[in-house]
Design a protein around this motif. Structure first.
Motif, PDB file in Angstrom:
ATOM      1  N   GLN A 155      22.584 -12.601 -37.118  1.00 43.66           N
ATOM      2  CA  GLN A 155      23.508 -11.844 -37.948  1.00 43.66           C
ATOM      3  C   GLN A 155      23.873 -10.509 -37.315  1.00 43.66           C
ATOM      4  N   VAL A 156      22.942  -9.864 -36.641  1.00 49.72           N
ATOM      5  CA  VAL A 156      23.265  -8.626 -35.941  1.00 49.72           C
ATOM      6  C   VAL A 156      24.229  -8.906 -34.788  1.00 49.72           C
ATOM      7  N   ALA A 157      23.970  -9.972 -34.026  1.00 45.02           N
ATOM      8  CA  ALA A 157      24.869 -10.319 -32.922  1.00 45.02           C
ATOM      9  C   ALA A 157      26.280 -10.587 -33.441  1.00 45.02           C
ATOM     10  N   CYS A 158      26.389 -11.342 -34.530  1.00 47.16           N
ATOM     11  CA  CYS A 158      27.709 -11.640 -35.097  1.00 47.16           C
ATOM     12  C   CYS A 158      28.346 -10.388 -35.674  1.00 47.16           C
ATOM     13  N   GLY A 159      27.533  -9.527 -36.286  1.00 41.78           N
ATOM     14  CA  GLY A 159      28.075  -8.280 -36.812  1.00 41.78           C
ATOM     15  C   GLY A 159      28.674  -7.424 -35.722  1.00 41.78           C
ATOM     16  N   LEU A 160      28.020  -7.350 -34.575  1.00 36.77           N
ATOM     17  CA  LEU A 160      28.524  -6.547 -33.471  1.00 36.77           C
ATOM     18  C   LEU A 160      29.718  -7.195 -32.778  1.00 36.77           C
ATOM     19  N   MET A 161      29.760  -8.516 -32.718  1.00 34.04           N
ATOM     20  CA  MET A 161      30.854  -9.217 -32.040  1.00 34.04           C
ATOM     21  C   MET A 161      32.092  -9.369 -32.914  1.00 34.04           C
ATOM     22  N   PRO A 165      28.347  -9.314 -40.238  1.00 38.13           N
ATOM     23  CA  PRO A 165      27.139 -10.106 -39.982  1.00 38.13           C
ATOM     24  C   PRO A 165      27.101 -11.419 -40.743  1.00 38.13           C
ATOM     25  N   LEU A 166      28.001 -11.592 -41.734  1.00 38.89           N
ATOM     26  CA  LEU A 166      28.086 -12.861 -42.442  1.00 38.89           C
ATOM     27  C   LEU A 166      29.077 -13.813 -41.794  1.00 38.89           C
ATOM     28  N   ALA A 167      29.793 -13.352 -40.774  1.00 46.25           N
ATOM     29  CA  ALA A 167      30.729 -14.207 -40.039  1.00 46.25           C
ATOM     30  C   ALA A 167      29.950 -14.929 -38.942  1.00 46.25           C
ATOM     31  N   VAL A 168      29.246 -15.973 -39.335  1.00 45.31           N
ATOM     32  CA  VAL A 168      28.389 -16.734 -38.419  1.00 45.31           C
ATOM     33  C   VAL A 168      29.061 -18.067 -38.117  1.00 45.31           C
ATOM     34  N   PHE A 316      13.799 -11.425 -27.189  1.00 45.86           N
ATOM     35  CA  PHE A 316      15.198 -11.078 -26.924  1.00 45.86           C
ATOM     36  C   PHE A 316      16.126 -11.929 -27.791  1.00 45.86           C
ATOM     37  N   GLY A 317      15.789 -11.996 -29.074  1.00 45.41           N
ATOM     38  CA  GLY A 317      16.524 -12.849 -29.985  1.00 45.41           C
ATOM     39  C   GLY A 317      17.987 -12.487 -30.118  1.00 45.41           C
ATOM     40  N   THR A 318      18.309 -11.197 -30.254  1.00 47.75           N
ATOM     41  CA  THR A 318      19.702 -10.808 -30.471  1.00 47.75           C
ATOM     42  C   THR A 318      20.528 -11.017 -29.215  1.00 47.75           C
ATOM     43  N   VAL A 319      19.993 -10.686 -28.048  1.00 52.76           N
ATOM     44  CA  VAL A 319      20.720 -10.937 -26.796  1.00 52.76           C
ATOM     45  C   VAL A 319      20.975 -12.429 -26.626  1.00 52.76           C
ATOM     46  N   THR A 320      19.994 -13.248 -26.971  1.00 53.59           N
ATOM     47  CA  THR A 320      20.164 -14.697 -26.863  1.00 53.59           C
ATOM     48  C   THR A 320      21.277 -15.176 -27.789  1.00 53.59           C
ATOM     49  N   GLN A 321      21.263 -14.731 -29.040  1.00 51.22           N
ATOM     50  CA  GLN A 321      22.300 -15.167 -29.979  1.00 51.22           C
ATOM     51  C   GLN A 321      23.677 -14.654 -29.566  1.00 51.22           C
ATOM     52  N   TRP A 322      23.735 -13.476 -29.018  1.00 50.87           N
ATOM     53  CA  TRP A 322      24.995 -12.952 -28.475  1.00 50.87           C
ATOM     54  C   TRP A 322      25.520 -13.868 -27.373  1.00 50.87           C
ATOM     55  N   ALA A 590      31.349  -7.490 -25.520  1.00 53.35           N
ATOM     56  CA  ALA A 590      30.292  -6.727 -24.844  1.00 53.35           C
ATOM     57  C   ALA A 590      29.878  -5.524 -25.683  1.00 53.35           C
ATOM     58  N   PRO A 591      29.245  -5.742 -26.831  1.00 55.87           N
ATOM     59  CA  PRO A 591      28.818  -4.608 -27.669  1.00 55.87           C
ATOM     60  C   PRO A 591      27.862  -3.685 -26.913  1.00 55.87           C
ATOM     61  N   ALA A 592      28.063  -2.391 -27.061  1.00 52.64           N
ATOM     62  CA  ALA A 592      27.268  -1.418 -26.317  1.00 52.64           C
ATOM     63  C   ALA A 592      25.777  -1.565 -26.617  1.00 52.64           C
ATOM     64  N   ALA A 593      25.431  -1.845 -27.869  1.00 58.84           N
ATOM     65  CA  ALA A 593      24.018  -1.947 -28.240  1.00 58.84           C
ATOM     66  C   ALA A 593      23.334  -3.099 -27.514  1.00 58.84           C
ATOM     67  N   LEU A 594      24.070  -4.172 -27.235  1.00 57.90           N
ATOM     68  CA  LEU A 594      23.469  -5.324 -26.565  1.00 57.90           C
ATOM     69  C   LEU A 594      23.443  -5.127 -25.057  1.00 57.90           C
ATOM     70  N   LEU A 595      24.461  -4.489 -24.513  1.00 58.87           N
ATOM     71  CA  LEU A 595      24.405  -4.159 -23.087  1.00 58.87           C
ATOM     72  C   LEU A 595      23.235  -3.214 -22.816  1.00 58.87           C
ATOM     73  N   ALA A 596      22.983  -2.293 -23.743  1.00 56.33           N
ATOM     74  CA  ALA A 596      21.870  -1.361 -23.560  1.00 56.33           C
ATOM     75  C   ALA A 596      20.526  -2.080 -23.574  1.00 56.33           C
ATOM     76  N   ASP A 597      20.428  -3.183 -24.317  1.00 53.93           N
ATOM     77  CA  ASP A 597      19.162  -3.913 -24.408  1.00 53.93           C
ATOM     78  C   ASP A 597      18.849  -4.700 -23.137  1.00 53.93           C
ATOM     79  N   LEU A 598      19.821  -4.789 -22.235  1.00 55.98           N
ATOM     80  CA  LEU A 598      19.585  -5.535 -20.998  1.00 55.98           C
ATOM     81  C   LEU A 598      18.575  -4.829 -20.102  1.00 55.98           C
TER      82      LEU A 598
END
Length: 734
Positions: A155-161, A165-168, A316-322, A590-598
């Motif tokens: 849901q966080v990955a979808c929210g950022l993309m 977060p309900l747009a799954v 790395f659940g959110t990066v994976t879902q992204w 490429a949400p900034a929060a997920l690029l930062a988690d790399l």
């Protein structure tokens, strides 16, 4: 003279219809109910257009769960001095809560009260419509749920993309040609964040029409055994594998982005270092296999990548879902038939007007960010045990058992015992609720209405079905009334019905008036139907929904009541423009929060992998801990054992039982040798550890709590989700 027929049939026996509430598949059931209102049989509803008669062992055991003799029927109050329980009337129970919770809030502030919402709330009308009233009444930011032990990374990955977060997006299973599935086992779970009755039949139909199913999993699960191909992968390395696929798509010119996106170059740059040879060293999936997966995804007429709880509950659940949806975008399979699509539910979810933004507040002790209005459940223990302003002193749990389902369950067990006051809305006296001062039991499932507000947002085909209560409530309150009266009690408001006042009716009337006014249809109030105020709210939502009578369609509550088997509303349709809520108006690739988690992903790559790691396991006859009290659902393959490869047994010199240790704790558990699991990996099912339960059957099959081994200090950083898969452990002879 004719002898009397002493075995005359019960003429009051009837066959009744309802939706199964026991998992995310939302199958239709046909129940046999006797003259005593007991459910004596359950079978699949063959006329349901979505499930078409499919039923799993859980649904077939509905009667045992509904009529469980250990199910509480009256409020319970615990004497703190003796630990003894006694039954009380509803008015006394709510009066006690009204005396204690407001007093604690007055002395210590609203943040001294916490709320935990368990998974079953997503399967009930009351949990969906009335839990928000309780949250508002408490006024606390210390809200926790099973979401951060499950699907929050998606849901966080979808929210950022997508901005919501309900747009799954879900796999369009009935039209796809190729499915790459990671960390999911729908033949056992029936699907998750993907409402698909008869998931096995849908996958069989995929293969029958010439499609392919590839399953990536550290175990050869029942789903993997039915696939065209199963690939072992080291637990917790799915993000590396997906990055290898992304790298190949760019390197070989295989991308086909047919929608407006932002951040394509940033994704290309991020994937540059994760070539197939590099990721193969970490994942165990050969480099050429990684390239082949990318080529097959790009070449298939339609394809979809789907990943679930095994990947969500990893480091790395959110990066994976992204990356799952990055690949769906890069291969041209997002929002297209046969790809990953968005359902059009008959009742709209929360209509978001601004882009999703996590971290609106942070936890007191560990400074962890909020997501979707809640804090990570892994830090609930910190908020209870750490002194200072805002320390949690009172807790309300609703349909949840965090002692067994949250990380560091043993620490939570001890912490709950030290609370000043605790209330549980629950049908069982279990490992968590045994610490409560008051337990408020909901009615039996057959006494409650059912509409899948949440699950139909993720359905693989648009569909709607309503099940009214099948059995009278008698003189007890509905689950909706329990929620509203609890909300009133903690607010210091009138909470017990009087001659001229009903808290539930008053609350629903306020919601109805507000919604009618906001929609500009106040003059149509008289058109609403329903035997209760809850049903009138559902009627209003249906009328205002995408298929609704007040929105150019035909749907209302009467339509569903006239079609008790459910209504097919058609296949998924392309609707990306409707769901996007990003600031750019495009998919943020490429949400900034997920690029930062790399940076964290790279740092983990540089460390040596653990010799042995633990993963979870799902059983077909189990969903959550409360299902272990049905005799039909325990035993056989549904056992609490440690699955381990025979090579590891020989290498470690193990016997029939093993001592498993982690940084958080240890358990001793029977061994189940199997070559269906990778060497270096062990698996324990979740939801066990019933030694202290008052549920008779569950206690006889106690098992061990796998979450005694999970470390609440280790989280998926962007979402705060707990990590249950890929946990480093040692395994020695018991």
């Amino acid at each position: 003279m004719v002898a009397p027929n002493l075995a005359a049939p019960d003429t009051a026996v009837r066959n009744l219809l309802r939706t199964c509430p026991l998992c995310e598949a939302a199958c239709g059931l046909e129940l046999t109910v006797d003259s005593q209102d007991r459910v004596t049989g359950a079978r699949g509803d063959k006329l349901d257009p979505f499930s078409k008669g499919f039923v799993c062992p859980k649904g077939a055991s509905f009667g045992q769960l509904d009529g469980d003799p250990d199910r509480l029927t009256e409020p319970m109050v615990r004497d703190r001095a003796t630990g003894a329980w006694r039954t009380v009337g509803w008015a006394e129970a709510f009066d006690l809560i009204a005396a204690r919770i407001p007093a604690i809030r007055a002395e210590y502030g609203a943040q001294a009260i916490a709320l935990y919402l368990g998974n079953p709330n997503a399967h009930t009308v009351a949990g969906t419509l009335y839990a928000p009233a309780l949250i508002r009444a408490l006024g606390t930011k210390n809200v926790f749920s099973a979401s951060t032990a499950d699907q929050m990374p998606k849901q966080v990955a979808c929210g950022l993309m997508f901005g919501d977060p309900l747009a799954v997006p879900v796999p369009d299973l009935d039209r796809t040609d190729y499915v790459l599935m990671l960390g999911a086992n729908p033949l056992e779970s029936n699907g998750s964040l993907c409402t698909a009755p008869d998931f096995p039949g849908r996958l069989q139909a995929l293969r029958a029409r010439g499609g392919r199913l590839i399953v990536v999993d550290p175990r050869r699960t029942r789903t993997a055994a039915r696939a065209d191909e199963h690939l072992f992968v080291r637990p917790g390395t799915d993000a590396y594998l997906l990055f290898g696929i992304v790298h190949t798509l760019f390197a070989e010119g295989l991308t086909d982005v047919g929608i407006a996106v932002a951040g394509l170059d940033e994704v290309r740059a991020a994937a540059a270092e994760f070539d197939p040879e590099t990721v193969a060293a970490r994942t165990g999936v050969p480099a050429e296999t990684v390239r082949r997966l990318a080529r097959e995804l790009a070449a298939a007429p339609t394809a979809v990548v789907y990943a679930r709880i095994g990947t969500c509950t990893a480091e790395f659940g959110t990066v994976t879902q992204w990356l799952v949806d990055v690949i769906n975008v890069l291969t041209g399979n997002l929002d297209t038939p046969g790809g990953a699509m968005f359902a059009t539910a008959a009742v709209r979810g929360i209509v978001r007007t601004k882009p999703f933004r996590p971290g609106r507040w942070r936890s007191r002790v560990r400074d962890l960010p909020e997501s979707m209005g809640e804090l990570p459940v892994a830090t609930l223990i910190d908020e209870i045990t750490t002194p200072g302003d805002g320390q949690v002193r009172a807790l309300i749990t609703a349909a949840g058992n965090p002692v067994l389902s949250a990380p560091s369950g043993a620490r939570l067990d001890a912490a709950f015992a030290g609370l000043d006051f605790m209330v549980s809305l629950d049908c069982y006296l279990n490992e968590t609720t045994r610490h409560a001062d008051v337990i408020l039991p909901p009615p039996r499932p057959v006494q409650s209405p059912h509409y899948d507000f949440a699950l139909l947002q993720f359905a693989v085909r648009n569909y709607a079905r309503f099940s009214p209560p099948l059995v009278p409530l008698g003189d007890r309150p509905s689950e909706a009334a329990v929620y509203v009266r609890l909300a009133a009690a903690v607010s210091g408001l009138p909470h017990n019905p009087a001659t001229d006042y009903d808290p539930l009716a008053a609350f629903d009337e306020l919601v109805l008036d507000t919604t009618l006014r906001q929609a500009g249809v106040e003059q149509r109030r008289h058109e609403l139907t329903g035997s209760t105020s809850t049903e009138q709210r559902l009627d209003l939502m249906l009328r205002l929904g995408p298929y609704g009578e007040w929105n150019g369609g035909h749907l209302n509550l009467r339509t569903l009541l006239d079609n008790p088997h459910g209504l097919d509303l058609g296949p998924l349709r392309s609707r990306l423009a409707e769901v996007l809520r990003t600031a750019s108006g495009t998919v943020e690739l490429a949400p900034a929060a997920l690029l930062a988690d790399l940076d964290r992903l790279r740092a983990r790559f540089a460390t040596a992998p653990a010799e042995m790691v633990l993963i979870g396991r799902r059983h077909l006859r189990s969903n959550n801990s409360w299902m272990h009290n049905a005799p039909r659902l325990v035993g056989g393959t549904n056992r609490c054992t440690l699955q381990i490869h025979p090579d590891d047994i020989a290498r470690l010199g193990l016997g029939e039982r093993a001592l498993v240790k982690s940084a958080a704790g240890s358990v001793t558990v029977p061994i189940e040798p199997t070559d269906s699991i990778m060497p270096g990996v062990v698996s324990l099912p979740h939801g066990w550890g019933h030694a202290t339960s008052s549920q008779q059957v569950a206690r006889q099959h106690a098992g061990v709590n796998a979450n005694a081994l999970t470390d609440d200090s280790v989280l998926d950083v962007p979402s705060g989700n707990a990590v249950f898969n890929g946990v480093p452990v040692s395994v020695t002879p018991a």
